[in-house]
Scaffold this active site. Structure first.
Site, PDB file in Angstrom:
ATOM      1  N   ASN A  11      45.323  40.087  46.315  1.00 49.17           N
ATOM      2  CA  ASN A  11      44.613  41.364  46.425  1.00 49.17           C
ATOM      3  C   ASN A  11      43.128  41.067  46.616  1.00 49.17           C
ATOM      4  OD1 ASN A  11      43.511  43.892  46.165  1.00 49.17           O
ATOM      5  ND2 ASN A  11      44.072  44.179  44.008  1.00 49.17           N
ATOM      6  N   LYS A  13      40.836  43.097  47.259  1.00 46.31           N
ATOM      7  CA  LYS A  13      39.994  44.210  46.788  1.00 46.31           C
ATOM      8  C   LYS A  13      38.916  44.528  47.845  1.00 46.31           C
ATOM      9  CE  LYS A  13      41.188  42.841  42.130  1.00 46.31           C
ATOM     10  NZ  LYS A  13      40.844  42.717  40.723  1.00 46.31           N
ATOM     11  N   GLU A 100      42.068  49.403  38.910  1.00 42.66           N
ATOM     12  CA  GLU A 100      40.762  49.834  39.418  1.00 42.66           C
ATOM     13  C   GLU A 100      40.847  51.231  40.018  1.00 42.66           C
ATOM     14  OE1 GLU A 100      40.140  46.217  41.583  1.00 42.66           O
ATOM     15  OE2 GLU A 100      39.924  45.190  39.658  1.00 42.66           O
ATOM     16  N   GLU A 170      49.616  43.973  34.955  1.00 44.53           N
ATOM     17  CA  GLU A 170      48.236  43.482  34.952  1.00 44.53           C
ATOM     18  C   GLU A 170      47.504  44.092  33.758  1.00 44.53           C
ATOM     19  OE1 GLU A 170      46.907  42.202  39.110  1.00 44.53           O
ATOM     20  OE2 GLU A 170      46.685  44.364  39.097  1.00 44.53           O
ATOM     21  N   GLY A 176      39.837  40.130  36.253  1.00 41.22           N
ATOM     22  CA  GLY A 176      38.475  39.752  36.642  1.00 41.22           C
ATOM     23  C   GLY A 176      37.605  39.309  35.488  1.00 41.22           C
ATOM     24  N   SER A 216      43.383  37.332  36.038  1.00 40.91           N
ATOM     25  CA  SER A 216      42.775  36.007  35.894  1.00 40.91           C
ATOM     26  C   SER A 216      43.792  34.882  36.017  1.00 40.91           C
ATOM     27  CB  SER A 216      42.002  35.907  34.570  1.00 40.91           C
ATOM     28  OG  SER A 216      40.942  36.841  34.567  1.00 40.91           O
TER      29      SER A 216
HETATM   30  P1  13P Z   1      41.792  38.711  39.057  1.00 37.08           P
HETATM   31  O1  13P Z   1      42.809  37.666  39.462  1.00 37.08           O
HETATM   32  O2  13P Z   1      40.481  38.558  39.727  1.00 37.08           O
HETATM   33  O3  13P Z   1      41.701  38.824  37.565  1.00 37.08           O
HETATM   34  O4  13P Z   1      42.368  40.116  39.575  1.00 37.08           O
HETATM   35  C1  13P Z   1      43.681  40.451  39.301  1.00 37.08           C
HETATM   36  C2  13P Z   1      44.010  41.679  40.035  1.00 37.08           C
HETATM   37  O5  13P Z   1      43.468  42.735  39.755  1.00 37.08           O
HETATM   38  C3  13P Z   1      44.975  41.598  41.135  1.00 37.08           C
HETATM   39  O6  13P Z   1      45.342  42.854  41.579  1.00 37.08           O
END
Ligand code: 13P
Length: 260
Positions: A11, A13, A100, A170, A176, A216
């Protein structure tokens, strides 16, 4: 015994500019082509890059998905993208319910359920994200929150469509932050979701569905997470923006295996 093919999602983002996106997709596509083991890889780039990335990846086994979808088919919904548009742009998948959007944009389970149904109706594969906040975890509410998210977001999804869904657990506090769930804690949530899927559908559907972990996940912690019985892959944010890290996680998923 059910053998679930591992699945790794990237992802991106709201990251990458065009050239960076194309070059990242090219490196990932080349890396995936050299992996012999069976693994499903799905990239979720920013939407404006989808057709360019699709071109770079044509002939590759890597699939593409949108990061969000409208619950509506068409009409006066400025800024929204329909499931049909995603299909036309080259997507086979879509993310629904990323934290998010759930927490950042107040998307409710009811709205997310409408998005799930619209995406399935159009023929997309849906990766439904679920997860508790830190406050909810610390209040001992993880099980209840997860169970409500699964039940409400899957409302009206019939036995014929459920095979086109993947769940991504998640935990919001792990996204993040560099803070990952303990593998055994994540496993407990995944096992709970699988039991709930068996109750909502049946045991064989529950055994076949893939439940991914996200939050993460990095090359150095992926192995331990992916070797858990009910963790069938990962949804990767930050590390998916680096082809070497992302490919290392994909490789870990094939060696840890999710076959149980
Ligand atoms: P991170 O791997 O940056 O923590 O993000 C996870 C995520 O939100 C995947 O959709």
């Amino acid at each position: 015994m059910t053998s679930r093919t591992p699945c790794i999602g990237g992802n991106w983002k709201m990251n990458t500019r065009l050239e960076e996106a194309l070059s990242l997709a090219r490196s990932i596509g080349e890396g995936v082509a050299s992996i012999e083991a069976s693994v499903d890889v799905v990239l979720f780039p920013p939407l404006p890059w989808i057709t360019g990335v699709a071109e770079v990846l044509s002939g590759s086994s890597v699939s593409l998905g949108g990061q969000d979808v409208s619950p509506h088919g068409e009409g006066p919904f400025t800024g929204q993208i329909s499931a049909g548009m995603l299909l036309d742009a080259g997507c086979t998948h879509v993310l629904v319910g990323h934290s998010e959007r759930r927490h950042g944009l107040d998307e409710t389970n009811t709205l997310l359920n409408d998005k799930v149904l619209a995406a399935l109706e159009a023929g997309l594969q849906v990766m439904l994200c679920i997860g508790e906040t830190l406050e909810e975890r610390e209040a001992g509410k993880t099980g209840q929150i997860i169970s409500t998210q699964v039940e409400e977001c899957l409302s009206g999804v019939d036995q014929g469509s459920i095979s086109r869904m993947t769940i991504a657990y998640e935990p919001v506090w792990a996204i993040g932050t560099g803070r990952t769930a303990e593998p055994t804690d994540a496993q407990d949530v995944h096992a709970q979701v699988r039991t709930q899927l068996a109750d909502l559908y049946d045991a064989s559907i529950a055994q076949e569905m893939r439940i991914l972990y996200g939050g993460s996940m990095k090359p150095d912690n992926a192995g331990e997470l992916l070797q858990q019985t009910d963790i069938d892959g990962g949804l990767i944010g930050g590390a998916s923006l680096h082809s070497d890290k992302f490919l290392s996680i994909i490789n870990a998923s094939t060696t840890q295996g999710s076959a149980q």
